[in-house]
Write an enzyme that holds these catalytic residues in place. Structure first.
Site, PDB file in Angstrom:
ATOM      1  N   ASN A  94       4.322  -9.189  -5.673  1.00  0.00           N
ATOM      2  CA  ASN A  94       5.232 -10.031  -4.886  1.00  0.00           C
ATOM      3  C   ASN A  94       5.515 -11.347  -5.592  1.00  0.00           C
ATOM      4  OD1 ASN A  94       4.991  -7.993  -3.078  1.00  0.00           O
ATOM      5  ND2 ASN A  94       3.582  -9.067  -1.707  1.00  0.00           N
ATOM      6  N   HIS A 111       4.718  -9.742 -11.323  1.00  0.00           N
ATOM      7  CA  HIS A 111       6.186  -9.755 -11.390  1.00  0.00           C
ATOM      8  C   HIS A 111       6.736 -11.180 -11.309  1.00  0.00           C
ATOM      9  CE1 HIS A 111       6.532  -5.243 -10.030  1.00  0.00           C
ATOM     10  NE2 HIS A 111       6.105  -5.392 -11.273  1.00  0.00           N
ATOM     11  N   CYS A 138      17.544 -28.306 -18.097  1.00  0.00           N
ATOM     12  CA  CYS A 138      16.092 -28.225 -18.305  1.00  0.00           C
ATOM     13  C   CYS A 138      15.545 -29.644 -18.513  1.00  0.00           C
ATOM     14  CB  CYS A 138      15.773 -27.350 -19.517  1.00  0.00           C
ATOM     15  SG  CYS A 138      14.018 -27.367 -19.968  1.00  0.00           S
ATOM     16  N   GLU A 207       2.516   3.797   5.645  1.00  0.00           N
ATOM     17  CA  GLU A 207       2.674   5.254   5.594  1.00  0.00           C
ATOM     18  C   GLU A 207       2.174   5.711   4.225  1.00  0.00           C
ATOM     19  OE1 GLU A 207       6.873   5.247   6.055  1.00  0.00           O
ATOM     20  OE2 GLU A 207       7.193   4.484   4.028  1.00  0.00           O
TER      21      GLU A 207
HETATM   22  P1  OAD Z   1       8.576  -1.241  -1.666  1.00  0.00           P
HETATM   23  O1  OAD Z   1       9.663  -1.766  -0.797  1.00  0.00           O
HETATM   24  O2  OAD Z   1       8.926  -0.232  -2.678  1.00  0.00           O
HETATM   25  O3  OAD Z   1       7.418  -0.618  -0.767  1.00  0.00           O
HETATM   26  C1  OAD Z   1       6.895  -1.303   0.336  1.00  0.00           C
HETATM   27  C2  OAD Z   1       5.795  -0.469   0.944  1.00  0.00           C
HETATM   28  O4  OAD Z   1       5.229  -1.222   1.998  1.00  0.00           O
HETATM   29  C3  OAD Z   1       6.276   0.851   1.569  1.00  0.00           C
HETATM   30  O5  OAD Z   1       5.401   1.906   1.156  1.00  0.00           O
HETATM   31  C4  OAD Z   1       6.172   0.617   3.058  1.00  0.00           C
HETATM   32  O6  OAD Z   1       5.808   1.789   3.787  1.00  0.00           O
HETATM   33  C5  OAD Z   1       5.065  -0.398   3.132  1.00  0.00           C
HETATM   34  N1  OAD Z   1       5.138  -1.265   4.309  1.00  0.00           N
HETATM   35  C6  OAD Z   1       6.236  -1.714   4.970  1.00  0.00           C
HETATM   36  N2  OAD Z   1       5.882  -2.484   5.996  1.00  0.00           N
HETATM   37  C7  OAD Z   1       4.538  -2.538   6.011  1.00  0.00           C
HETATM   38  C8  OAD Z   1       3.565  -3.180   6.842  1.00  0.00           C
HETATM   39  N3  OAD Z   1       3.915  -3.942   7.871  1.00  0.00           N
HETATM   40  N4  OAD Z   1       2.262  -2.996   6.543  1.00  0.00           N
HETATM   41  C9  OAD Z   1       1.877  -2.225   5.484  1.00  0.00           C
HETATM   42  N5  OAD Z   1       2.739  -1.606   4.671  1.00  0.00           N
HETATM   43  C10 OAD Z   1       4.053  -1.764   4.926  1.00  0.00           C
HETATM   44  O7  OAD Z   1       7.862  -2.528  -2.317  1.00  0.00           O
HETATM   45  P2  OAD Z   1       6.876  -2.582  -3.579  1.00  0.00           P
HETATM   46  O8  OAD Z   1       6.069  -1.354  -3.689  1.00  0.00           O
HETATM   47  O9  OAD Z   1       6.189  -3.880  -3.514  1.00  0.00           O
HETATM   48  O10 OAD Z   1       9.895  -5.322  -8.483  1.00  0.00           O
HETATM   49  O11 OAD Z   1       7.924  -2.617  -4.751  1.00  0.00           O
HETATM   50  C11 OAD Z   1       7.443  -2.750  -6.068  1.00  0.00           C
HETATM   51  C12 OAD Z   1       8.432  -3.493  -6.900  1.00  0.00           C
HETATM   52  O12 OAD Z   1       9.726  -2.898  -6.777  1.00  0.00           O
HETATM   53  C13 OAD Z   1       8.672  -4.922  -6.477  1.00  0.00           C
HETATM   54  O13 OAD Z   1       7.705  -5.812  -6.978  1.00  0.00           O
HETATM   55  C14 OAD Z   1      10.017  -5.220  -7.061  1.00  0.00           C
HETATM   56  C15 OAD Z   1      10.715  -3.949  -6.613  1.00  0.00           C
HETATM   57  O14 OAD Z   1      11.826  -3.565  -7.318  1.00  0.00           O
HETATM   58  C16 OAD Z   1      10.797  -5.989  -9.206  1.00  0.00           C
HETATM   59  O15 OAD Z   1      11.747  -6.539  -8.693  1.00  0.00           O
HETATM   60  C17 OAD Z   1      10.534  -5.981 -10.675  1.00  0.00           C
END
Ligand code: OAD
Length: 238
Positions: A94, A111, A138, A207
């Protein structure tokens, strides 16, 4: 043995841990990637094509941080770090600052961070809480129009990987929270840890993620419920 039964803990977090604070995830319905094209806002090519648009997108995300607070899941991880006698490292995908606001200190933003900007001319990284435009200068080298968010876009290298890989290799507990398991290298951490062969692996997610079957233990539910409950179990040694 420590109270938790573990010595060295690595926690990987993703957008799901901040969802209940009010920040959008990426891939859920209504997630960020359903609102904008990631090729436009989160790639070096997108920035080269339209820097003003990309800076504005990040300005809005940055401003959004002022309207949210850490939730009980962030607080539980800070408490784990405070009370666990061994090592606790939080590796977050995050770009928000909710872990540090909750009190986590041993933290790697793989990230990058929305609240930092980087000058592409001189490489200086500094804190930025306001807006950045193509007319911003800058403070270190005086060049205008070379500032970009200090975040990792697609096709760029994540930050802190040497330290992260070393921690994954020596941990005996790996916890993954609120991440869909779509983006590498983070999505591959559970497989790396399993190959090293010494750590218990746990997924805490709303999930089952893409990698759910690779975890020895899986607990599904909202982060603000399941993370404090799991941390409490750890600290009470059960
Ligand atoms: P995603 O949006 O891909 O996944 C979020 C996950 O959190 C999903 O599996 C949801 O089921 C879960 N989720 C949602 N609400 C929740 C809650 N209240 N409690 C627990 N889990 C919950 O996000 P990331 O996996 O973080 O990178 O995405 C990874 C990367 O993709 C990010 O850092 C970003 C993105 O593109 C870059 O921008 C480089």
């Amino acid at each position: 043995m420590r109270a938790t039964g573990f010595e060295r803990i690595v926690v990987l977090t993703g957008a799901g841990i901040s969802a209940e604070s009010g920040l959008d995830t990426f891939r859920d319905e209504d997630g960020l990637w359903s609102q904008v094209d990631l090729e436009d806002v989160a790639t070096p090519d997108g920035y080269a094509r339209d820097p003003a648009y990309v800076l504005d997108f990040h300005n809005k995300l940055r401003a959004g941080l002022r309207r949210v607070d850490p939730n009980p899941a962030h607080a539980a991880l800070a408490e784990l770090e405070r009370r666990h006698a061994g090592e606790v490292l939080v590796v977050t995908q995050n770009v928000d600052d909710l872990h540090e606001r909750a009190g986590s200190g041993n933290l790697i933003h793989m990230h990058g961070e929305l609240l930092k900007i980087r000058c592409q001319a001189c490489g200086t990284v500094r804190t930025e809480t306001g807006d950045v435009t193509t007319g911003s200068t800058c403070a270190a080298c005086g060049q205008t129009g070379r500032l970009r968010p200090h975040v990792v876009w697609f096709h760029e290298m994540p930050m802190g990987m040497d330290e992260i890989n070393a921690a994954l290799a020596r941990c005996d507990l790996f916890i993954s929270i609120g991440t869909s398991g779509n983006v590498y290298p983070a999505a591959g951490f559970v497989a790396d840890v399993r190959r090293a062969g010494r750590a218990h692996t746990v997924e805490l997610n709303l999930e089952p993620s893409e990698s759910a079957s690779l975890f020895a233990e899986r607990i599904h539910g909202p982060a603000s419920d399941v993370v404090p409950a799991y941390v409490s179990r750890l600290l009470n040694g059960i």
